[in-house]
Design a protein around this motif. Structure first.
Motif, PDB file in Angstrom:
ATOM      1  N   PRO A 111       0.799  -1.235   0.000  1.00 26.82           N
ATOM      2  CA  PRO A 111       0.000   0.000   0.000  1.00 26.82           C
ATOM      3  C   PRO A 111       0.825   1.276   0.000  1.00 26.82           C
ATOM      4  O   PRO A 111       0.318   2.338  -0.367  1.00 26.82           O
ATOM      5  CB  PRO A 111      -0.832  -0.118   1.280  1.00 26.82           C
ATOM      6  CG  PRO A 111      -0.052  -1.038   2.165  1.00 26.82           C
ATOM      7  CD  PRO A 111       0.578  -2.027   1.232  1.00 26.82           C
ATOM      8  N   GLY A 112       2.092   1.191   0.396  1.00 29.90           N
ATOM      9  CA  GLY A 112       2.920   2.391   0.422  1.00 29.90           C
ATOM     10  C   GLY A 112       3.693   2.641  -0.848  1.00 29.90           C
ATOM     11  O   GLY A 112       4.397   3.655  -0.946  1.00 29.90           O
ATOM     12  N   ALA A 178       9.695   1.434   5.046  1.00 29.41           N
ATOM     13  CA  ALA A 178      10.107   1.631   6.440  1.00 29.41           C
ATOM     14  C   ALA A 178       9.114   2.515   7.182  1.00 29.41           C
ATOM     15  O   ALA A 178       8.815   2.270   8.361  1.00 29.41           O
ATOM     16  CB  ALA A 178      11.505   2.246   6.471  1.00 29.41           C
ATOM     17  N   TRP A 179       8.588   3.531   6.509  1.00 31.24           N
ATOM     18  CA  TRP A 179       7.602   4.428   7.125  1.00 31.24           C
ATOM     19  C   TRP A 179       6.372   3.637   7.566  1.00 31.24           C
ATOM     20  O   TRP A 179       5.871   3.829   8.678  1.00 31.24           O
ATOM     21  CB  TRP A 179       7.214   5.518   6.129  1.00 31.24           C
ATOM     22  CG  TRP A 179       6.375   6.630   6.684  1.00 31.24           C
ATOM     23  CD1 TRP A 179       6.790   7.872   7.058  1.00 31.24           C
ATOM     24  CD2 TRP A 179       4.953   6.606   6.928  1.00 31.24           C
ATOM     25  NE1 TRP A 179       5.729   8.623   7.525  1.00 31.24           N
ATOM     26  CE2 TRP A 179       4.588   7.866   7.458  1.00 31.24           C
ATOM     27  CE3 TRP A 179       3.959   5.652   6.754  1.00 31.24           C
ATOM     28  CZ2 TRP A 179       3.278   8.190   7.804  1.00 31.24           C
ATOM     29  CZ3 TRP A 179       2.656   5.968   7.108  1.00 31.24           C
ATOM     30  CH2 TRP A 179       2.317   7.219   7.623  1.00 31.24           C
ATOM     31  N   THR A 180       5.868   2.757   6.709  1.00 27.41           N
ATOM     32  CA  THR A 180       4.659   2.001   7.056  1.00 27.41           C
ATOM     33  C   THR A 180       4.914   1.034   8.208  1.00 27.41           C
ATOM     34  O   THR A 180       4.006   0.767   9.002  1.00 27.41           O
ATOM     35  CB  THR A 180       4.114   1.235   5.845  1.00 27.41           C
ATOM     36  OG1 THR A 180       5.082   0.288   5.388  1.00 27.41           O
ATOM     37  CG2 THR A 180       3.761   2.182   4.704  1.00 27.41           C
ATOM     38  N   ARG A 181       6.129   0.511   8.317  1.00 26.19           N
ATOM     39  CA  ARG A 181       6.437  -0.352   9.451  1.00 26.19           C
ATOM     40  C   ARG A 181       6.439   0.445  10.754  1.00 26.19           C
ATOM     41  O   ARG A 181       6.110  -0.088  11.812  1.00 26.19           O
ATOM     42  CB  ARG A 181       7.785  -1.041   9.240  1.00 26.19           C
ATOM     43  CG  ARG A 181       7.770  -2.095   8.143  1.00 26.19           C
ATOM     44  CD  ARG A 181       9.150  -2.697   7.938  1.00 26.19           C
ATOM     45  NE  ARG A 181       9.634  -3.414   9.093  1.00 26.19           N
ATOM     46  CZ  ARG A 181       9.415  -4.716   9.345  1.00 26.19           C
ATOM     47  NH1 ARG A 181       8.705  -5.433   8.486  1.00 26.19           N
ATOM     48  NH2 ARG A 181       9.905  -5.293  10.413  1.00 26.19           N
ATOM     49  N   ARG A 182       6.795   1.711  10.668  1.00 23.73           N
ATOM     50  CA  ARG A 182       6.852   2.551  11.866  1.00 23.73           C
ATOM     51  C   ARG A 182       5.494   3.141  12.229  1.00 23.73           C
ATOM     52  O   ARG A 182       5.083   3.142  13.390  1.00 23.73           O
ATOM     53  CB  ARG A 182       7.869   3.679  11.643  1.00 23.73           C
ATOM     54  CG  ARG A 182       7.955   4.724  12.736  1.00 23.73           C
ATOM     55  CD  ARG A 182       8.519   4.180  14.031  1.00 23.73           C
ATOM     56  NE  ARG A 182       9.863   3.660  13.866  1.00 23.73           N
ATOM     57  CZ  ARG A 182      10.649   3.297  14.871  1.00 23.73           C
ATOM     58  NH1 ARG A 182      10.214   3.399  16.121  1.00 23.73           N
ATOM     59  NH2 ARG A 182      11.849   2.805  14.650  1.00 23.73           N
ATOM     60  N   ALA A 185      -0.696   2.322   8.430  1.00 24.07           N
ATOM     61  CA  ALA A 185      -1.274   2.537   7.104  1.00 24.07           C
ATOM     62  C   ALA A 185      -0.711   3.813   6.475  1.00 24.07           C
ATOM     63  O   ALA A 185      -0.613   4.854   7.140  1.00 24.07           O
ATOM     64  CB  ALA A 185      -2.791   2.638   7.198  1.00 24.07           C
ATOM     65  N   PRO A 186      -0.335   3.760   5.198  1.00 25.01           N
ATOM     66  CA  PRO A 186       0.268   4.931   4.553  1.00 25.01           C
ATOM     67  C   PRO A 186      -0.755   6.027   4.316  1.00 25.01           C
ATOM     68  O   PRO A 186      -1.959   5.771   4.257  1.00 25.01           O
ATOM     69  CB  PRO A 186       0.792   4.364   3.231  1.00 25.01           C
ATOM     70  CG  PRO A 186      -0.089   3.192   2.954  1.00 25.01           C
ATOM     71  CD  PRO A 186      -0.408   2.601   4.295  1.00 25.01           C
ATOM     72  N   PRO A 187      -0.282   7.269   4.175  1.00 23.06           N
ATOM     73  CA  PRO A 187      -1.195   8.373   3.876  1.00 23.06           C
ATOM     74  C   PRO A 187      -1.660   8.297   2.423  1.00 23.06           C
ATOM     75  O   PRO A 187      -1.154   7.500   1.626  1.00 23.06           O
ATOM     76  CB  PRO A 187      -0.314   9.603   4.101  1.00 23.06           C
ATOM     77  CG  PRO A 187       1.058   9.126   3.729  1.00 23.06           C
ATOM     78  CD  PRO A 187       1.118   7.702   4.221  1.00 23.06           C
ATOM     79  N   GLN A 188      -2.609   9.138   2.072  1.00 22.00           N
ATOM     80  CA  GLN A 188      -3.028   9.211   0.676  1.00 22.00           C
ATOM     81  C   GLN A 188      -1.910   9.745  -0.207  1.00 22.00           C
ATOM     82  O   GLN A 188      -1.851   9.451  -1.391  1.00 22.00           O
ATOM     83  CB  GLN A 188      -4.272  10.088   0.534  1.00 22.00           C
ATOM     84  CG  GLN A 188      -5.516   9.498   1.184  1.00 22.00           C
ATOM     85  CD  GLN A 188      -6.767  10.267   0.811  1.00 22.00           C
ATOM     86  OE1 GLN A 188      -6.860  10.845  -0.265  1.00 22.00           O
ATOM     87  NE2 GLN A 188      -7.733  10.268   1.706  1.00 22.00           N
TER      88      GLN A 188
END
Length: 255
Positions: A111-112, A178-182, A185-188
């Motif tokens: 998703p990211g 890495a952002w999604t692991r931290r 759910a990712p942003p739009q």
């Protein structure tokens, strides 16, 4: 000087830059300006430097400096890669040995990440959310090089090589993973950090390369802004060829 009558091949060697604003569809035509600032010739090679900027109308979107070299086929064929610290392989091996993935993770549909024709990562091979100098995470992902991909036909004429910018794009995409692991759910929409960054190229991904590997180390996390800042390295069949410093991603509200 440069020997007359000999073919030379153009390569970017690195640079520094800062993104000042996002590029959006309604901006229309972009203008790119480049000013040559230096030139040198030695050993059959020529090095040139530039100051660059990108504008939408009068609004400056990106500024930086960069250098290019013109090299013989023999010089490019002797690809030695980056000069890394002597202890770097042992440091990488240490965090890879403690990685938290039981097996590589297929990144198709992540998703990211962008759609498949722009996705530069095929699988996440190692992840340690507490590794690295800052203890904020180290990650590795692989891209299986397809010699028929569009960029080998478009870049360059009679000199097929993957654009170095796509290697940096792979690192930015790994930063999204890495952002999604931290944060979950990712942003739009993701945006890149607005801080100055720099990159180094000392090799290339040619059609004969089988695997491009991206290694990422998170050096700063801002929980309030939901951003991460990273350093990264790109390898071609195990040979380190690119480095990218002080880049990252931040969650943005939708346009």
């Amino acid at each position: 000087g440069i020997e007359a009558g000999r073919d030379l091949y153009f390569r970017n060697l690195g640079g520094t830059g800062e993104q000042l604003a996002d590029v959006t569809p309604e901006m229309g035509t972009l203008t790119i300006r480049a000013k040559q600032t230096r030139t040198a010739a030695s050993g059959g090679m020529r090095i040139v430097g530039f100051e660059t900027a990108v504008f939408a109308d009068q609004d400056e979107l990106y500024r930086g400096t960069t250098g290019f070299g013109s090299f013989s086929a023999a010089a490019l064929g002797n690809q030695r890669g980056l000069s890394l610290p002597a202890d770097e392989p042992a440091r990488i091996d240490a965090w890879r040995a403690s990685a938290q993935l039981p097996e590589p993770l297929d990144l198709s549909g992540h998703p990211g990440l962008p759609r498949d024709d722009w996705r530069m990562l095929h699988r996440l091979t190692h992840a340690n959310d507490a590794a690295g100098v800052a203890g904020l995470g180290c990650f590795e992902a692989a891209h299986d090089v397809d010699p028929q991909r569009w960029f080998f036909h478009a870049h360059f004429y009679l000199d097929p090589v993957m654009p170095g910018s796509l290697g940096l794009e792979g690192l930015l995409q790994l930063a999204r993973v890495a952002w999604t692991r931290r944060f979950g759910a990712p942003p739009q929409r993701f945006s890149t950090l607005r801080n100055p960054h720099r990159w180094i190229y000392r090799g290339q991904v040619r059609q004969r390369v089988q695997t491009m590997t991206c290694q990422l180390e998170v050096v700063e996390i801002d929980a309030e802004r939901r951003s991460i800042r990273c350093n990264g390295t790109v390898l071609a069949d195990g040979l380190p060829i690119y480095q990218f410093f002080d880049f990252g991603v931040v969650a943005e509200e939708p346009l």
